[in-house]
Design a protein around this motif. Structure first.
Motif, short mmCIF file in Angstrom:
data_model
loop_
_atom_site.label_atom_id
_atom_site.label_comp_id
_atom_site.label_asym_id
_atom_site.label_seq_id
_atom_site.Cartn_x
_atom_site.Cartn_y
_atom_site.Cartn_z
N LYS A 82 0.81 -1.23 0.00
CA LYS A 82 0.00 0.00 0.00
C LYS A 82 0.84 1.27 0.00
N GLY A 83 2.06 1.17 -0.48
CA GLY A 83 2.92 2.34 -0.58
C GLY A 83 3.85 2.19 -1.78
N THR A 84 4.83 3.07 -1.86
CA THR A 84 5.81 3.03 -2.94
C THR A 84 7.17 2.68 -2.36
N HIS A 125 3.78 9.10 5.76
CA HIS A 125 5.01 8.72 6.45
C HIS A 125 5.92 7.89 5.55
N ALA A 126 7.18 7.81 5.96
CA ALA A 126 8.16 7.03 5.21
C ALA A 126 8.98 6.17 6.16
N LEU A 127 9.51 5.07 5.63
CA LEU A 127 10.36 4.14 6.37
C LEU A 127 11.67 4.00 5.61
N VAL A 157 8.55 -8.37 7.99
CA VAL A 157 8.34 -7.42 9.09
C VAL A 157 6.99 -6.72 8.99
N GLY A 158 6.43 -6.61 7.79
CA GLY A 158 5.11 -5.99 7.63
C GLY A 158 5.13 -4.50 7.93
N ILE A 159 4.44 -3.72 7.13
CA ILE A 159 4.38 -2.26 7.31
C ILE A 159 2.92 -1.84 7.34
N ALA A 160 2.52 -1.12 8.37
CA ALA A 160 1.15 -0.61 8.48
C ALA A 160 1.21 0.87 8.78
N GLU A 161 0.36 1.66 8.12
CA GLU A 161 0.35 3.11 8.31
C GLU A 161 -0.96 3.57 8.93
N LEU A 180 3.92 4.99 11.45
CA LEU A 180 4.06 3.64 10.90
C LEU A 180 4.29 2.63 12.01
N THR A 181 3.85 1.40 11.75
CA THR A 181 4.07 0.30 12.68
C THR A 181 4.61 -0.89 11.91
N LEU A 182 5.62 -1.54 12.46
CA LEU A 182 6.11 -2.79 11.90
C LEU A 182 5.46 -3.95 12.64
#
Length: 233
Positions: free
Chosen positions: A71-73, A102-104, A123-127, A132-134
């Motif tokens: 769900k991001g780039t 946000h960015a990681l 690790v999974g990324i959720a915004e 952000l949450t891993l």
């Protein structure tokens, strides 16, 4: 100053609410270390422009790879680093995931883009609107090594760093009694170079405050007393 509040989410899911008559408008960053299949990886999250800022600081141009991911780039920048003394050449990757707000960012060595994708899936990324949450998957050999930190600059206070309190933190408390403030107990100590810093400890939160050059050290306890911290997640 009229009291204001702000909510920030750390990469381990901890949600911190800050409230007080201080200037809390500055954005924050969050950092955490994750073990992924035996590899230690440090991630940093921040505003959506964080990846561009890091790429610019490393004098990197356009990304070498760009694709839609979780769900991001996802952008991957390839670079070459040469160790002057040994002549050793490394090709680290700057990996940037950018969402709506946000960015990681992380830097990885010795991996292909395909391997980077596998690592990030583990690790999974959720915004959310707060950050952000891993979500490390233990089945994939991924886990946090310690609580994530939230780092934020607060005028008239200094550089504020927040995390969940651990047993290791408790063991670091000075032997003397601190000053009671709204959000816990405040201690003053010195860094190895002699510079002052402060520790704020509550039952749930461990916070450090490093005064800025423009900050009056003697006024920090009063400023901390005007700040209410709460861990809500």
């Amino acid at each position: 100053m009229v009291a204001s509040f702000v909510t920030h989410r750390a990469l381990d899911g901890g949600t911190y609410r800050l409230e007080g008559d201080l200037d809390l408008r500055a954005p924050c960053t969050s950092a955490v270390e994750v073990v992924v299949g035996g590899r230690l990886v440090e991630f940093t999250a921040g505003p959506a422009t964080l990846g561009d800022d890091v790429a610019s600081s490393l004098s990197l141009g356009a990304p070498d790879s760009e694709l839609t991911f979780q769900k991001g780039t996802l952008r991957v920048y390839e670079s070459i680093e040469r160790e002057p003394r040994s002549g050793l050449v490394e090709r680290p990757l700057l990996v940037v995931w950018r969402g709506e707000r946000h960015a990681l960012v992380t830097r990885l060595y010795g991996l292909s883009v395909t391997e980077v994708l596998g690592l990030l899936r583990s690790v999974g990324i959720a915004e959310s609107e707060y950050g952000l949450t891993l979500q490390p998957r233990r089945s994939a050999g991924s886990a946090f090594t310690q609580p994530a930190t939230v780092i934020k600059e607060v005028p008239d206070l200094g550089l504020l760093e927040l995390s969940r309190r651990t047993k290791e933190h408790s063991a670091q408390l000075p032997p003397w009694k601190g000053v009671a403030v709204a959000s816990g107990e405040l201690f003053r100590d010195t860094l190895s170079d002699g510079s002052p810093f402060f520790v704020l400890s509550s039952t749930e939160i461990w916070a450090t405050v490093v005064p800025l050059a423009s900050t009056s050290v003697e006024r920090v306890p009063e400023a901390v007393g005007r700040l209410k911290l709460r861990l809500t997640g």
